[in-house]
Write a protein that holds these residues in place. Structure first.
Motif, PDB file in Angstrom:
ATOM      1  N   GLY A  25       0.817  -1.205   0.000  1.00 23.52           N
ATOM      2  CA  GLY A  25       0.000   0.000   0.000  1.00 23.52           C
ATOM      3  C   GLY A  25       0.850   1.253   0.000  1.00 23.52           C
ATOM      4  N   ASP A  26       0.208   2.355   0.339  1.00 24.24           N
ATOM      5  CA  ASP A  26       0.864   3.661   0.279  1.00 24.24           C
ATOM      6  C   ASP A  26       1.616   4.037   1.542  1.00 24.24           C
ATOM      7  N   GLY A  27       1.625   3.191   2.542  1.00 18.65           N
ATOM      8  CA  GLY A  27       2.270   3.538   3.800  1.00 18.65           C
ATOM      9  C   GLY A  27       3.705   3.982   3.633  1.00 18.65           C
ATOM     10  N   ALA A  28       4.431   3.376   2.707  1.00 21.03           N
ATOM     11  CA  ALA A  28       5.838   3.701   2.516  1.00 21.03           C
ATOM     12  C   ALA A  28       6.057   5.042   1.841  1.00 21.03           C
ATOM     13  N   SER A  29       5.026   5.618   1.254  1.00 21.02           N
ATOM     14  CA  SER A  29       5.187   6.948   0.649  1.00 21.02           C
ATOM     15  C   SER A  29       4.436   8.014   1.438  1.00 21.02           C
ATOM     16  N   CYS A  30       3.356   7.636   2.078  1.00 20.70           N
ATOM     17  CA  CYS A  30       2.525   8.582   2.817  1.00 20.70           C
ATOM     18  C   CYS A  30       3.067   8.838   4.222  1.00 20.70           C
ATOM     19  N   TRP A  31       3.525   7.791   4.875  1.00 22.32           N
ATOM     20  CA  TRP A  31       4.013   7.849   6.252  1.00 22.32           C
ATOM     21  C   TRP A  31       2.958   8.450   7.175  1.00 22.32           C
ATOM     22  N   CYS A  32       1.710   8.156   6.852  1.00 21.70           N
ATOM     23  CA  CYS A  32       0.571   8.567   7.663  1.00 21.70           C
ATOM     24  C   CYS A  32       0.523  10.081   7.878  1.00 21.70           C
ATOM     25  N   GLN A  33       0.862  10.815   6.852  1.00 20.66           N
ATOM     26  CA  GLN A  33       0.840  12.271   6.915  1.00 20.66           C
ATOM     27  C   GLN A  33      -0.264  12.882   6.057  1.00 20.66           C
ATOM     28  N   TRP A  34      -1.025  12.068   5.320  1.00 18.50           N
ATOM     29  CA  TRP A  34      -2.087  12.579   4.452  1.00 18.50           C
ATOM     30  C   TRP A  34      -3.043  13.492   5.219  1.00 18.50           C
ATOM     31  N   TRP A  35      -3.477  13.074   6.392  1.00 21.60           N
ATOM     32  CA  TRP A  35      -4.438  13.854   7.177  1.00 21.60           C
ATOM     33  C   TRP A  35      -3.769  14.980   7.953  1.00 21.60           C
ATOM     34  N   MET A  36      -2.449  15.002   7.957  1.00 22.20           N
ATOM     35  CA  MET A  36      -1.721  16.024   8.710  1.00 22.20           C
ATOM     36  C   MET A  36      -1.393  17.250   7.861  1.00 22.20           C
ATOM     37  N   LEU A  37      -1.429  17.098   6.543  1.00 26.20           N
ATOM     38  CA  LEU A  37      -1.012  18.166   5.632  1.00 26.20           C
ATOM     39  C   LEU A  37      -2.136  18.534   4.673  1.00 26.20           C
ATOM     40  N   ARG A  38      -2.330  19.807   4.452  1.00 26.18           N
ATOM     41  CA  ARG A  38      -3.287  20.257   3.445  1.00 26.18           C
ATOM     42  C   ARG A  38      -2.688  20.014   2.063  1.00 26.18           C
TER      43      ARG A  38
END
Length: 191
Positions: A25-38
Motif C-alpha cells: 500500500g501507500d504507507g511507505a510513501s505517505c508515512w501517515c501524513q495525508w491527514w496532517m497536511l493540506r
C-alpha cells in the motif's frame, strides 16, 4: 496465526513502525501524513520529509499511532488522534458533514490502517480498531469517528482500504451518522 499484541507507536519503536508501514500500500510513501497536511503542503513534501514528520509526531503525547504485532513481527498500523490534530479533516467538504463540531478536541478520528500484505485477512484491522478505541477513550475522547469505505457499494482495492472497511467499524459498535458519498460513510462511536 499468532496472538495479536497492540502497542503504542514510539520513536524507540520506529523500526517497527517502518516495517508495518512498508508492507504494502501507500504507507511507505505517505508515512501517515495525508491527514496532517493540506493539499499544497502535501505536494511540496518528499517521502523522506513525511517519514521524519511521522517520527516527530511520535514524540508528542499522546501518540497518534498504534502498532500490531504477530509473533513479534510488526504487522499493522492504525492512526488515531484528535480530529483537531489532523488538519486535513476540517478542510474536507465531505467530512464537514459530521454532526460533531470540527473544533472540538474531544472528537477523535481513526484515519489510517495499514496491514502488511502477507497478514491481510487475519482480523488485524479489527484488533487495531478495538485498540484505537481504547487508546482514544483513555486519552479523553468523547466521540471517535471513522471515514471508511463501504465495500458493498464499491469494489475497492486493498490499497484504498487504508480508510478501513465499513464492516470493521460496524462490528466494533460504530454507527453511521452521515453518507457524503455513496461508498463513503462517516461513522461514530460515543465513548
Amino acid at each position: 496465526m499468532s496472538e495479536i499484541v497492540i502497542e503504542s507507536a514510539s520513536v524507540e519503536r520506529f523500526g517497527d513502525v517502518e516495517h508495518a508501514l512498508t508492507g504494502g500500500g501507500d504507507g511507505a510513501s505517505c508515512w501517515c501524513q495525508w491527514w496532517m497536511l493540506r493539499g499544497k503542503d502535501w505536494q511540496t513534501t518528499t517521502t523522506g520529509q513525511r517519514r521524519e514528520m511521522l517520527r516527530d509526531d511520535l514524540r508528542i503525547a499522546p501518540v497518534s499511532g498504534l502498532v500490531a504485532y504477530a509473533g513479534g513481527e510488526a504487522v499493522g498500523w492504525v492512526k488515531v488522534a484528535p480530529r483537531t490534530a489532523q488538519p486535513r479533516i476540517a478542510h474536507n467538504r465531505n467530512l464537514q458533514q459530521s454532526p460533531e463540531p470540527m473544533d472540538d478536541p474531544s472528537v477523535w478520528a481513526v484515519t489510517c490502517f495499514v496491514v502488511r500484505r502477507e497478514h491481510r485477512g487475519e482480523g488485524i484491522a479489527g484488533e487495531l480498531l478495538d485498540a484505537a478505541v481504547t487508546h482514544a477513550r483513555r486519552h479523553g475522547a468523547r466521540v471517535i469517528e471513522g471515514y471508511p469505505v463501504d465495500t458493498t457499494v464499491k469494489k475497492t482495492s486493498s490499497n484504498d482500504l487504508y480508510h478501513g472497511a465499513l464492516s470493521t467499524f460496524l462490528d466494533a459498535g460504530f454507527t453511521e451518522v452521515a453518507r457524503p458519498a455513496p461508498a463513503r460513510p462517516i461513522v461514530s462511536l460515543t465513548v
